[in-house]
Design an enzyme around this catalytic site. Structure first.
Site, PDB file in Angstrom:
ATOM      1  N   ASP A  79       0.835  -1.211   0.000  1.00 28.24           N
ATOM      2  CA  ASP A  79       0.000   0.000   0.000  1.00 28.24           C
ATOM      3  C   ASP A  79       0.865   1.254   0.000  1.00 28.24           C
ATOM      4  O   ASP A  79       2.035   1.251   0.416  1.00 28.24           O
ATOM      5  CB  ASP A  79      -0.967   0.012   1.177  1.00 28.24           C
ATOM      6  N   GLU A 150       0.397  -1.418   5.755  1.00 25.35           N
ATOM      7  CA  GLU A 150       1.462  -0.888   6.614  1.00 25.35           C
ATOM      8  C   GLU A 150       1.276   0.604   6.858  1.00 25.35           C
ATOM      9  O   GLU A 150       1.562   1.102   7.958  1.00 25.35           O
ATOM     10  CB  GLU A 150       2.829  -1.164   5.977  1.00 25.35           C
ATOM     11  N   GLU A 178      11.944  -2.360   4.998  1.00 24.71           N
ATOM     12  CA  GLU A 178      12.238  -1.048   4.449  1.00 24.71           C
ATOM     13  C   GLU A 178      13.060  -0.169   5.386  1.00 24.71           C
ATOM     14  O   GLU A 178      13.054  -0.340   6.601  1.00 24.71           O
ATOM     15  CB  GLU A 178      10.947  -0.308   4.116  1.00 24.71           C
TER      16      GLU A 178
END
Length: 409
Positions: A79, A150, A178
């Site tokens: 997302d 997330e 990430e």
């Protein structure tokens, strides 16, 4: 798009960026089908699990030679955050590829999600593609995991996944997730992150005409609470500005930030309000005791007759070892050093899905292979360079080959 030859890896990246997985109505179905096609092309196992209807957790699996060994998880979220299209130079989901003047043939790829974090998930798959094309095999099974939501906290994504039997079946021993782009030449690697504490204080009191000295008002109860939290803010800001013992500057991850984000009270100038509320966004450094901090907030509210609502509170401050005790760190560090890249170890200033992995007992590192790059996550005109994508693929080829062949259980 320009008429030049576009590398296939860039074509696939652009296709991924064009899938509008934008909150609050992300196209997760389209993303799942894109990943299903990638799995088929790469010869990877494919699974999609829905713990909440319409929010798939997608797992692409490269089986290792020793499936009993703990696996490597390559995590990314699908997302992206909302956009304000009027502030973009190109439509944010067109994934425009624009030549960079004077760059010798480089291009900007402008799209929401370019940095946060579709480049990472894409580079995982392209690195696997490159390794498999060379006939390389890995000792440990590798799972590329693509999770939803997330950007809105991960409650329906990674939080549910780590509690599932499917996650237990991965037998995860190590994970990558990430990070953030680095404006400098070093690579920022995050071994922990600050915990979010979203606190709302509400006070109730006597009401009446604004011309009187009314006792026991809501404001009298709330203001001391605000004052104490703003004092904590000043204390932490002073600590942030104080260099470490070795003379290096502190990062945001080293301190706790406190920000007053919402104030609500009153109906009219001459009416003393019956209630007042104040909301704080607090990010706690993992060197602090989260549970003790929560007790302090509760005591602060009780002392002044206010009520405390914790809209979000994370109580686990696990960090990933970055020393010889962690063989995955040793392999990761060596693979990065072999590429001539310096590592800058940090605590992530915000929150990522890594916190769920660490709480589940899986050591995780956060890294986005972008250097000498402005930080544009959640910003207008988010972009990466084409060369960043190609370099990122090469980066993960080296890193993945290293961590997926770590000896041991």
């Amino acid at each position: 798009m320009d008429g030049d030859s576009v590398p296939p890896a860039i074509e696939r990246f652009i296709e991924y960026l064009r899938i509008k997985t934008v909150q609050p109505e992300p196209d997760y179905a389209g993303c799942r089908e894109y990943l299903r096609r990638q799995a088929a092309e790469l010869g990877l196992g494919f699974q999609a699990h829905e713990y909440v209807a319409g929010k798939p957790v997608v797992v692409l699996t490269w089986a290792g030679m020793e499936p009993e060994a703990g696996s490597v998880v390559l995590n990314s979220h699908t997302d992206v955050v909302p956009v304000f299209p009027e502030f973009w130079s190109h439509p944010p989901f067109e994934a425009a590829r624009v030549a960079v003047a004077g760059s010798g043939g480089d291009y900007r790829i402008i799209a929401r999600g370019a940095q946060d974090m579709k480049i990472v998930g894409h580079c995982y798959l392209e690195a696997i593609r490159a390794l498999r094309a060379r006939g390389e095999r890995v000792r440990r099974t590798v799972h590329a995991v693509f999770v939803p939501d997330e950007e809105i906290g991960g409650a329906d994504g990674m939080a549910r996944f780590v509690e599932s039997r499917e996650f237990a079946g991965l037998n995860a021993a190590f994970a990558l997730d990430e990070g953030i782009a680095s404006p400098g030449d070093g690579l920022r690697v995050f071994y922990g992150e600050r915990a979010p504490c979203w606190a709302r204080f509400v006070a109730h009191g006597q009401t009446g005409h604004g011309s009187q000295f009314i006792a026991d008002t809501a404001a009298e109860k709330l203001v001391p609470v605000i004052d104490r939290l703003m004092a904590l803010r000043r204390e932490q800001l002073a600590d942030f500005r104080t260099p470490n013992a070795d003379g290096s500057a502190k990062t945001l991850g080293d301190v706790t930030t406190v920000n007053l984000t919402m104030l609500q009270s009153g109906v009219q100038h001459n009416v003393v309000p019956e209630s007042a509320s104040a909301c704080f966004d607090i990010r706690m450094t993992p060197t602090s005791d989260y549970r003790a901090f929560r007790r302090w907030l509760e005591a602060l509210a009780a002392e002044h007759g206010a009520q405390l609502e914790l809209v979000q509170f994370w109580d686990d401050n696990t960090v990933t070892p970055t020393d010889a005790s962690n063989p995955f760190w040793v392999a990761f560090e060596a693979a990065v050093a072999a590429q001539g890249i310096a590592i800058e170890r940090e605590i992530f200033p915000a929150a990522t899905d890594s916190r769920y992995l660490r709480r589940a007992g899986v050591p995780a590192l956060g890294v986005t292979p972008l250097r000498n790059t402005p930080i544009l996550l959640h910003d207008h005109n988010e972009y990466v360079l084409q060369s960043d994508v190609l370099n990122g693929i090469a980066f993960y080829e080296r890193v993945l080959a290293a961590v997926a062949n770590v000896p041991g259980p």
